[in-house]
Design an enzyme around this catalytic site. Structure first.
Site, mmCIF file in Angstrom:
data_model
loop_
_atom_site.group_PDB
_atom_site.id
_atom_site.type_symbol
_atom_site.label_atom_id
_atom_site.label_comp_id
_atom_site.label_asym_id
_atom_site.label_seq_id
_atom_site.Cartn_x
_atom_site.Cartn_y
_atom_site.Cartn_z
ATOM 1 N N SER A 18 150.466 108.791 35.103
ATOM 2 C CA SER A 18 150.930 108.938 36.347
ATOM 3 C C SER A 18 151.071 107.484 37.011
ATOM 4 O O SER A 18 151.728 106.773 36.971
ATOM 5 C CB SER A 18 150.256 110.167 37.041
ATOM 6 O OG SER A 18 150.847 110.485 38.035
ATOM 7 N N ASP A 63 158.390 95.381 34.853
ATOM 8 C CA ASP A 63 160.014 95.115 35.065
ATOM 9 C C ASP A 63 160.443 94.087 35.894
ATOM 10 O O ASP A 63 161.333 93.263 35.814
ATOM 11 C CB ASP A 63 160.473 96.285 35.694
ATOM 12 C CG ASP A 63 160.848 97.475 34.541
ATOM 13 O OD1 ASP A 63 160.301 97.472 33.562
ATOM 14 O OD2 ASP A 63 161.177 98.700 35.102
ATOM 15 N N LYS A 87 153.177 110.413 31.708
ATOM 16 C CA LYS A 87 153.622 111.184 32.735
ATOM 17 C C LYS A 87 154.364 110.860 33.856
ATOM 18 O O LYS A 87 153.848 109.960 34.497
ATOM 19 C CB LYS A 87 152.018 112.070 33.339
ATOM 20 C CG LYS A 87 152.429 113.251 34.391
ATOM 21 C CD LYS A 87 151.342 113.174 35.287
ATOM 22 C CE LYS A 87 151.753 114.315 35.958
ATOM 23 N NZ LYS A 87 152.597 113.906 37.244
#
Length: 439
Positions: A306, A317, A331
Protein backbone atom coordinates in the site's frame (compact mmCIF):
# COMPACT_ATOMS: atom_id res chain seq x y z
CA UNK A 1 -11.88 10.54 4.29
CA UNK A 2 -9.50 8.93 1.88
CA UNK A 3 -6.99 6.46 3.19
CA UNK A 4 -5.10 3.35 2.21
CA UNK A 5 -6.01 0.08 3.84
CA UNK A 6 -3.22 -2.02 5.19
CA UNK A 7 -5.19 -4.98 4.00
CA UNK A 8 -8.06 -6.56 5.81
CA UNK A 9 -5.92 -6.98 8.84
CA UNK A 10 -5.94 -7.41 12.51
CA UNK A 11 -5.21 -3.83 13.26
CA UNK A 12 -7.46 -2.10 15.55
CA UNK A 13 -6.90 -4.74 18.07
CA UNK A 14 -4.43 -6.41 15.84
CA UNK A 15 -3.69 -3.63 13.43
CA UNK A 16 -6.71 -3.70 11.10
CA UNK A 17 -6.54 -0.82 8.63
CA UNK A 18 -5.06 2.55 8.24
CA UNK A 19 -6.51 5.90 8.73
CA UNK A 20 -8.77 7.72 11.10
CA UNK A 21 -11.28 10.47 10.36
CA UNK A 22 -8.74 13.13 11.24
CA UNK A 23 -6.26 11.46 8.94
CA UNK A 24 -8.32 10.12 6.09
CA UNK A 25 -8.38 13.23 3.98
CA UNK A 26 -5.64 13.73 1.47
CA UNK A 27 -7.52 16.94 0.78
CA UNK A 28 -10.71 18.36 2.34
CA UNK A 29 -13.49 16.02 1.32
CA UNK A 30 -17.08 15.37 2.34
CA UNK A 31 -17.62 12.61 4.88
CA UNK A 32 -20.03 10.89 2.51
CA UNK A 33 -19.93 11.03 -1.25
CA UNK A 34 -22.66 13.36 -2.58
CA UNK A 35 -25.63 11.66 -4.14
CA UNK A 36 -25.24 11.09 -7.83
CA UNK A 37 -21.44 11.20 -7.87
CA UNK A 38 -20.98 7.45 -8.23
CA UNK A 39 -23.11 7.15 -11.33
CA UNK A 40 -24.81 9.52 -13.74
CA UNK A 41 -28.16 7.77 -13.41
CA UNK A 42 -29.72 5.32 -10.98
CA UNK A 43 -30.89 1.97 -12.23
CA UNK A 44 -34.32 0.82 -11.07
CA UNK A 45 -34.41 -1.37 -7.97
CA UNK A 46 -34.19 -5.11 -8.78
CA UNK A 47 -37.60 -6.01 -7.39
CA UNK A 48 -37.31 -9.73 -8.08
CA UNK A 49 -34.02 -9.96 -6.18
CA UNK A 50 -35.45 -7.93 -3.30
CA UNK A 51 -38.39 -10.32 -3.09
CA UNK A 52 -35.93 -13.22 -2.99
CA UNK A 53 -33.99 -11.48 -0.20
CA UNK A 54 -37.15 -11.00 1.84
CA UNK A 55 -38.18 -14.61 1.25
CA UNK A 56 -34.77 -15.93 2.35
CA UNK A 57 -34.91 -13.80 5.48
CA UNK A 58 -38.40 -15.14 6.32
CA UNK A 59 -37.33 -18.75 5.70
CA UNK A 60 -34.31 -18.39 7.99
CA UNK A 61 -36.41 -16.87 10.77
CA UNK A 62 -38.99 -19.63 10.44
CA UNK A 63 -36.79 -22.69 9.91
CA UNK A 64 -33.34 -22.08 11.38
CA UNK A 65 -32.53 -24.36 14.32
CA UNK A 66 -32.22 -21.41 16.70
CA UNK A 67 -34.13 -18.10 16.78
CA UNK A 68 -32.43 -15.28 14.85
CA UNK A 69 -33.51 -11.66 15.21
CA UNK A 70 -33.97 -9.23 12.32
CA UNK A 71 -31.06 -7.03 13.39
CA UNK A 72 -28.58 -9.92 13.26
CA UNK A 73 -29.81 -11.09 9.86
CA UNK A 74 -29.65 -7.61 8.34
CA UNK A 75 -26.18 -6.87 9.71
CA UNK A 76 -24.93 -10.21 8.39
CA UNK A 77 -26.45 -9.40 5.00
CA UNK A 78 -24.62 -6.07 4.94
CA UNK A 79 -21.33 -7.73 5.89
CA UNK A 80 -21.77 -10.29 3.13
CA UNK A 81 -22.59 -7.56 0.62
CA UNK A 82 -19.26 -5.85 1.30
CA UNK A 83 -17.03 -8.88 1.90
CA UNK A 84 -17.79 -10.20 -1.57
CA UNK A 85 -16.65 -7.00 -3.30
CA UNK A 86 -12.91 -7.31 -2.59
CA UNK A 87 -10.67 -8.25 0.35
CA UNK A 88 -10.41 -4.65 1.58
CA UNK A 89 -14.04 -3.55 1.68
CA UNK A 90 -15.87 -4.12 4.95
CA UNK A 91 -18.75 -3.13 7.18
CA UNK A 92 -17.49 -1.59 10.42
CA UNK A 93 -19.59 -1.94 13.54
CA UNK A 94 -19.22 0.56 16.40
CA UNK A 95 -16.27 -1.25 17.96
CA UNK A 96 -14.43 -1.74 14.66
CA UNK A 97 -15.03 1.86 13.64
CA UNK A 98 -13.71 3.17 16.96
CA UNK A 99 -10.63 0.99 16.73
CA UNK A 100 -10.06 2.10 13.15
CA UNK A 101 -10.04 5.72 14.28
CA UNK A 102 -7.53 4.88 17.00
CA UNK A 103 -5.17 2.90 14.78
CA UNK A 104 -3.49 5.88 13.10
CA UNK A 105 -2.67 7.43 16.46
CA UNK A 106 -0.04 4.69 16.78
CA UNK A 107 -1.60 3.02 19.83
CA UNK A 108 -4.09 0.17 19.93
CA UNK A 109 -4.60 -3.18 21.58
CA UNK A 110 -3.79 -6.52 19.99
CA UNK A 111 -1.04 -8.76 18.68
CA UNK A 112 0.69 -6.49 16.17
CA UNK A 113 0.21 -8.42 12.93
CA UNK A 114 -1.28 -7.54 9.58
CA UNK A 115 -3.13 -10.37 7.86
CA UNK A 116 -4.83 -11.08 4.57
CA UNK A 117 -6.71 -14.01 3.01
CA UNK A 118 -5.18 -16.42 0.50
CA UNK A 119 -6.85 -19.56 -0.87
CA UNK A 120 -9.18 -19.77 2.10
CA UNK A 121 -6.40 -19.41 4.67
CA UNK A 122 -5.36 -16.49 6.87
CA UNK A 123 -1.90 -15.28 5.85
CA UNK A 124 0.42 -12.96 7.75
CA UNK A 125 1.28 -9.96 5.57
CA UNK A 126 3.70 -8.51 8.10
CA UNK A 127 4.41 -8.34 11.82
CA UNK A 128 4.75 -4.86 13.29
CA UNK A 129 8.07 -4.06 14.93
CA UNK A 130 8.33 -4.27 18.73
CA UNK A 131 4.96 -5.98 19.24
CA UNK A 132 4.06 -9.39 20.70
CA UNK A 133 3.90 -10.87 17.18
CA UNK A 134 7.35 -9.71 16.11
CA UNK A 135 8.90 -10.67 19.45
CA UNK A 136 7.37 -14.15 19.13
CA UNK A 137 9.08 -14.62 15.77
CA UNK A 138 5.99 -14.52 13.54
CA UNK A 139 7.09 -13.75 9.97
CA UNK A 140 5.55 -12.34 6.81
CA UNK A 141 4.18 -15.21 4.72
CA UNK A 142 3.26 -17.45 7.67
CA UNK A 143 -0.18 -19.06 7.41
CA UNK A 144 -2.40 -19.06 10.51
CA UNK A 145 -4.10 -22.45 10.29
CA UNK A 146 -5.59 -22.52 13.80
CA UNK A 147 -6.60 -19.98 16.44
CA UNK A 148 -6.71 -21.47 19.93
CA UNK A 149 -6.98 -24.89 18.35
CA UNK A 150 -9.85 -24.00 16.01
CA UNK A 151 -9.08 -24.33 12.25
CA UNK A 152 -9.25 -21.09 10.25
CA UNK A 153 -9.88 -22.85 6.95
CA UNK A 154 -13.17 -21.58 5.55
CA UNK A 155 -13.54 -18.75 8.06
CA UNK A 156 -14.14 -15.24 6.81
CA UNK A 157 -11.56 -12.59 7.58
CA UNK A 158 -13.98 -10.94 10.00
CA UNK A 159 -14.52 -14.19 11.90
CA UNK A 160 -10.79 -14.81 12.21
CA UNK A 161 -10.13 -11.24 13.32
CA UNK A 162 -12.89 -11.44 15.93
CA UNK A 163 -11.34 -14.59 17.40
CA UNK A 164 -7.93 -12.96 17.63
CA UNK A 165 -9.29 -9.97 19.50
CA UNK A 166 -9.59 -9.98 23.26
CA UNK A 167 -8.68 -8.31 26.51
CA UNK A 168 -5.22 -6.90 27.07
CA UNK A 169 -3.03 -9.51 28.75
CA UNK A 170 -5.06 -12.50 27.61
CA UNK A 171 -3.02 -15.23 25.94
CA UNK A 172 -3.79 -16.66 22.52
CA UNK A 173 -2.24 -19.61 20.68
CA UNK A 174 -1.79 -19.42 16.92
CA UNK A 175 -0.88 -22.50 14.90
CA UNK A 176 1.34 -21.45 12.01
CA UNK A 177 2.70 -23.07 8.86
CA UNK A 178 5.87 -21.59 7.41
CA UNK A 179 7.14 -22.36 3.91
CA UNK A 180 4.98 -25.48 3.67
CA UNK A 181 6.58 -27.04 6.72
CA UNK A 182 5.18 -28.73 9.81
CA UNK A 183 2.59 -26.71 11.78
CA UNK A 184 3.86 -25.21 15.03
CA UNK A 185 2.24 -23.26 17.86
CA UNK A 186 3.07 -19.76 19.02
CA UNK A 187 1.50 -18.51 22.26
CA UNK A 188 1.51 -14.78 22.88
CA UNK A 189 -0.36 -12.28 25.04
CA UNK A 190 -2.47 -9.46 23.68
CA UNK A 191 -1.02 -6.07 24.54
CA UNK A 192 -1.45 -2.38 23.98
CA UNK A 193 0.41 -1.81 20.73
CA UNK A 194 2.36 1.42 20.79
CA UNK A 195 3.94 1.76 17.39
CA UNK A 196 6.68 4.26 16.75
CA UNK A 197 6.48 4.71 13.02
CA UNK A 198 10.01 6.05 12.38
CA UNK A 199 13.36 4.84 13.68
CA UNK A 200 16.67 6.32 12.60
CA UNK A 201 20.40 5.99 13.27
CA UNK A 202 23.82 6.32 11.65
CA UNK A 203 25.11 2.95 10.45
CA UNK A 204 28.53 4.44 9.91
CA UNK A 205 29.83 7.98 9.73
CA UNK A 206 28.01 9.62 6.82
CA UNK A 207 25.52 6.80 6.20
CA UNK A 208 22.02 7.19 7.61
CA UNK A 209 19.39 4.52 8.18
CA UNK A 210 15.68 5.40 8.42
CA UNK A 211 13.08 2.69 9.03
CA UNK A 212 9.35 3.38 8.68
CA UNK A 213 7.24 0.65 10.30
CA UNK A 214 3.89 2.03 9.07
CA UNK A 215 2.47 5.31 7.78
CA UNK A 216 0.65 7.18 10.51
CA UNK A 217 -0.67 10.74 10.63
CA UNK A 218 2.63 12.18 11.89
CA UNK A 219 5.04 9.96 9.95
CA UNK A 220 6.02 12.72 7.51
CA UNK A 221 6.83 15.03 10.40
CA UNK A 222 8.80 12.26 12.15
CA UNK A 223 10.90 11.63 9.02
CA UNK A 224 11.68 15.36 8.80
CA UNK A 225 12.87 15.36 12.43
CA UNK A 226 14.89 12.20 11.86
CA UNK A 227 16.71 13.72 8.88
CA UNK A 228 17.56 16.83 10.89
CA UNK A 229 18.90 14.78 13.81
CA UNK A 230 20.94 12.51 11.54
CA UNK A 231 22.61 15.52 9.91
CA UNK A 232 23.34 16.96 13.35
CA UNK A 233 24.74 13.68 14.68
CA UNK A 234 26.91 13.29 11.58
CA UNK A 235 28.28 16.82 11.94
CA UNK A 236 28.26 17.42 8.20
CA UNK A 237 26.35 16.56 5.06
CA UNK A 238 25.41 12.90 4.83
CA UNK A 239 26.97 10.61 2.22
CA UNK A 240 23.87 8.49 1.72
CA UNK A 241 20.52 7.35 3.11
CA UNK A 242 18.87 3.92 3.38
CA UNK A 243 15.07 4.04 3.66
CA UNK A 244 13.81 0.71 5.01
CA UNK A 245 10.18 -0.11 4.11
CA UNK A 246 10.39 -3.87 4.60
CA UNK A 247 7.34 -5.37 6.31
CA UNK A 248 5.66 -1.96 6.29
CA UNK A 249 1.97 -2.71 5.59
CA UNK A 250 1.07 0.84 4.58
CA UNK A 251 -1.03 3.54 6.14
CA UNK A 252 -2.30 7.05 5.55
CA UNK A 253 -2.00 8.26 1.95
CA UNK A 254 -1.04 11.80 2.91
CA UNK A 255 1.80 10.51 5.09
CA UNK A 256 3.27 8.58 2.15
CA UNK A 257 3.11 11.72 0.01
CA UNK A 258 4.83 13.78 2.71
CA UNK A 259 7.64 11.23 3.06
CA UNK A 260 8.38 11.26 -0.68
CA UNK A 261 8.28 15.06 -0.61
CA UNK A 262 11.22 15.05 1.83
CA UNK A 263 13.42 13.36 -0.79
CA UNK A 264 12.59 15.02 -4.13
CA UNK A 265 12.49 18.63 -5.32
CA UNK A 266 9.91 18.38 -8.09
CA UNK A 267 7.64 16.07 -10.04
CA UNK A 268 4.60 13.88 -9.55
CA UNK A 269 4.45 11.59 -6.51
CA UNK A 270 1.23 9.60 -7.03
CA UNK A 271 -2.22 9.93 -8.54
CA UNK A 272 -5.50 8.08 -8.02
CA UNK A 273 -8.42 7.19 -10.29
CA UNK A 274 -11.94 6.32 -9.17
CA UNK A 275 -15.66 7.00 -9.68
CA UNK A 276 -16.77 9.13 -6.73
CA UNK A 277 -16.11 12.82 -6.19
CA UNK A 278 -12.60 13.61 -4.91
CA UNK A 279 -11.31 10.13 -5.77
CA UNK A 280 -9.23 11.44 -8.70
CA UNK A 281 -6.31 13.15 -7.01
CA UNK A 282 -2.78 14.16 -7.97
CA UNK A 283 0.05 14.81 -5.55
CA UNK A 284 3.28 16.53 -6.54
CA UNK A 285 6.46 17.61 -4.76
CA UNK A 286 6.50 21.00 -3.06
CA UNK A 287 10.23 21.55 -3.48
CA UNK A 288 11.18 21.08 0.18
CA UNK A 289 13.70 18.26 -0.32
CA UNK A 290 15.34 17.76 3.09
CA UNK A 291 17.68 14.98 2.03
CA UNK A 292 20.10 17.28 0.17
CA UNK A 293 19.92 14.93 -2.84
CA UNK A 294 22.44 12.45 -1.40
CA UNK A 295 22.54 8.91 -2.85
CA UNK A 296 19.67 6.77 -1.60
CA UNK A 297 18.61 3.11 -1.41
CA UNK A 298 15.07 1.93 -0.59
CA UNK A 299 14.60 -1.55 0.88
CA UNK A 300 11.33 -3.44 0.21
CA UNK A 301 10.05 -7.01 0.48
CA UNK A 302 6.83 -9.02 0.20
CA UNK A 303 5.54 -7.39 3.39
CA UNK A 304 5.79 -3.88 1.92
CA UNK A 305 2.27 -2.89 0.92
CA UNK A 306 0.00 0.00 0.00
CA UNK A 307 1.54 3.31 1.13
CA UNK A 308 4.99 1.66 1.19
CA UNK A 309 4.58 0.87 -2.50
CA UNK A 310 3.57 4.46 -3.24
CA UNK A 311 6.83 5.69 -1.69
CA UNK A 312 9.04 3.06 -3.34
CA UNK A 313 7.32 3.48 -6.72
CA UNK A 314 7.59 7.27 -6.67
CA UNK A 315 11.28 7.31 -5.73
CA UNK A 316 11.96 4.61 -8.32
CA UNK A 317 10.09 6.40 -11.15
CA UNK A 318 11.70 9.74 -10.29
CA UNK A 319 15.16 8.09 -10.45
CA UNK A 320 15.78 9.37 -6.95
CA UNK A 321 16.67 6.05 -5.31
CA UNK A 322 17.76 2.52 -6.09
CA UNK A 323 15.07 0.08 -4.92
CA UNK A 324 16.55 -3.11 -3.49
CA UNK A 325 15.12 -6.28 -1.96
CA UNK A 326 12.25 -8.45 -3.23
CA UNK A 327 8.96 -7.69 -5.01
CA UNK A 328 6.42 -5.91 -2.80
CA UNK A 329 2.92 -7.10 -1.85
CA UNK A 330 0.94 -5.47 -4.67
CA UNK A 331 -1.89 -3.58 -3.00
CA UNK A 332 -2.69 -0.66 -5.27
CA UNK A 333 -6.18 0.31 -4.14
CA UNK A 334 -7.53 3.15 -2.02
CA UNK A 335 -10.27 2.77 0.58
CA UNK A 336 -12.72 5.45 1.67
CA UNK A 337 -14.44 5.31 5.04
CA UNK A 338 -18.08 6.42 4.82
CA UNK A 339 -19.64 7.01 8.27
CA UNK A 340 -23.18 5.73 8.80
CA UNK A 341 -25.68 6.23 11.59
CA UNK A 342 -25.15 4.74 15.05
CA UNK A 343 -21.35 4.95 14.97
CA UNK A 344 -21.05 2.51 12.10
CA UNK A 345 -19.22 2.93 8.79
CA UNK A 346 -18.50 1.42 5.41
CA UNK A 347 -14.92 0.93 4.29
CA UNK A 348 -15.04 0.48 0.54
CA UNK A 349 -12.50 0.49 -2.25
CA UNK A 350 -13.05 3.67 -4.27
CA UNK A 351 -9.92 4.14 -6.37
CA UNK A 352 -6.67 2.74 -7.68
CA UNK A 353 -3.40 4.59 -7.28
CA UNK A 354 -0.69 4.95 -9.92
CA UNK A 355 3.02 5.76 -9.77
CA UNK A 356 4.38 8.86 -11.57
CA UNK A 357 5.03 6.79 -14.72
CA UNK A 358 1.44 5.51 -14.72
CA UNK A 359 2.11 2.06 -13.27
CA UNK A 360 -0.67 0.34 -11.39
CA UNK A 361 0.83 -1.80 -8.65
CA UNK A 362 -2.40 -3.69 -7.98
CA UNK A 363 -1.74 -7.46 -7.77
CA UNK A 364 1.77 -6.97 -9.22
CA UNK A 365 3.81 -4.96 -6.73
CA UNK A 366 7.00 -2.95 -7.07
CA UNK A 367 9.83 -4.92 -8.66
CA UNK A 368 13.18 -3.88 -7.14
CA UNK A 369 15.95 -2.50 -9.33
CA UNK A 370 18.31 -4.96 -7.64
CA UNK A 371 16.90 -8.18 -6.21
CA UNK A 372 18.45 -9.23 -2.91
CA UNK A 373 16.77 -12.03 -1.02
CA UNK A 374 16.88 -12.50 2.71
CA UNK A 375 19.88 -14.55 3.89
CA UNK A 376 21.80 -15.31 7.03
CA UNK A 377 25.20 -13.72 7.59
CA UNK A 378 27.89 -15.95 9.05
CA UNK A 379 31.10 -14.19 9.95
CA UNK A 380 34.18 -16.36 9.67
CA UNK A 381 36.79 -15.99 12.37
CA UNK A 382 39.69 -13.98 11.02
CA UNK A 383 43.00 -15.79 11.29
CA UNK A 384 45.95 -14.28 13.09
CA UNK A 385 47.76 -13.14 9.97
CA UNK A 386 51.35 -12.05 10.50
CA UNK A 387 51.81 -8.46 9.35
CA UNK A 388 54.74 -6.24 8.46
CA UNK A 389 54.22 -4.30 11.67
CA UNK A 390 54.85 -7.52 13.66
CA UNK A 391 58.37 -7.93 12.25
CA UNK A 392 61.18 -6.92 14.56
CA UNK A 393 63.05 -3.92 13.21
CA UNK A 394 60.38 -3.04 10.59
CA UNK A 395 60.52 0.37 9.01
CA UNK A 396 58.13 2.98 10.34
CA UNK A 397 55.46 4.54 8.15
CA UNK A 398 56.96 7.28 5.99
CA UNK A 399 54.01 9.59 6.57
CA UNK A 400 54.18 9.27 10.33
CA UNK A 401 51.15 6.98 10.78
CA UNK A 402 50.94 4.63 13.75
CA UNK A 403 51.92 0.98 13.33
CA UNK A 404 49.05 -1.53 13.05
CA UNK A 405 50.26 -4.95 14.23
CA UNK A 406 48.06 -8.05 14.40
CA UNK A 407 45.19 -7.66 16.85
CA UNK A 408 45.40 -3.88 17.03
CA UNK A 409 42.26 -1.75 17.03
CA UNK A 410 39.11 -1.89 19.11
CA UNK A 411 36.41 -4.47 18.42
CA UNK A 412 33.69 -2.78 16.32
CA UNK A 413 30.33 -2.05 17.96
CA UNK A 414 27.50 -4.36 16.89
CA UNK A 415 25.33 -2.67 14.25
CA UNK A 416 22.07 -3.63 12.47
CA UNK A 417 23.85 -4.46 9.20
CA UNK A 418 26.00 -7.09 10.94
CA UNK A 419 23.23 -9.73 10.81
CA UNK A 420 20.92 -8.26 8.16
CA UNK A 421 22.12 -9.36 4.72
CA UNK A 422 19.79 -7.11 2.74
CA UNK A 423 20.75 -4.06 4.81
CA UNK A 424 24.45 -4.90 4.48
CA UNK A 425 24.08 -5.09 0.70
CA UNK A 426 22.22 -1.77 0.65
CA UNK A 427 25.01 -0.13 2.65
CA UNK A 428 27.66 -1.51 0.31
CA UNK A 429 25.78 -0.19 -2.72
CA UNK A 430 25.33 3.17 -1.02
CA UNK A 431 29.06 3.43 -0.38
CA UNK A 432 29.74 2.70 -4.04
CA UNK A 433 27.25 5.35 -5.15
CA UNK A 434 28.82 7.82 -2.74
CA UNK A 435 32.32 7.14 -4.05
CA UNK A 436 31.38 7.43 -7.71
CA UNK A 437 29.41 10.63 -7.10
CA UNK A 438 32.48 12.19 -5.50
CA UNK A 439 30.98 12.67 -2.02
Amino acid sequence: MLHLSRLTSLALTIALVIGAPLAFAAQPAPAVAPAGTAATSKAPLPLEELRTFAEVMDRIKAAYVEPVDDKTLLENAIKGMLSNLDPHSAYLGPEDFTELQESTSGEFGGLGIEVGAEDGFIKVVSPIDDTPASKAGIQAGDFIVKINGQPTRGQTMTEAVDKMRGKIGQKITLTLVRDGGTPFDVTLARAVIQVKSVKAQLLETGYAYIRITQFQVKTGEEVSKALAKLRKDNGKKLNGIILDLRNNPGGVLQAAVEVVDHFITKGLIVYTKGRIANSELRFSATGKDESEAVPMVVLINGGSASASEIVAGALQDQKRAVVMGTTSFGKGSVQTVLPLNNDRALKITTALYFTPNGRSIQAQGIVPDIEVRKAKITNEAEGDYFKEADLQGHLSNGNGGADKPTGSGAKPKAMPQDDDYQLAQALSLLKGLSITSGR
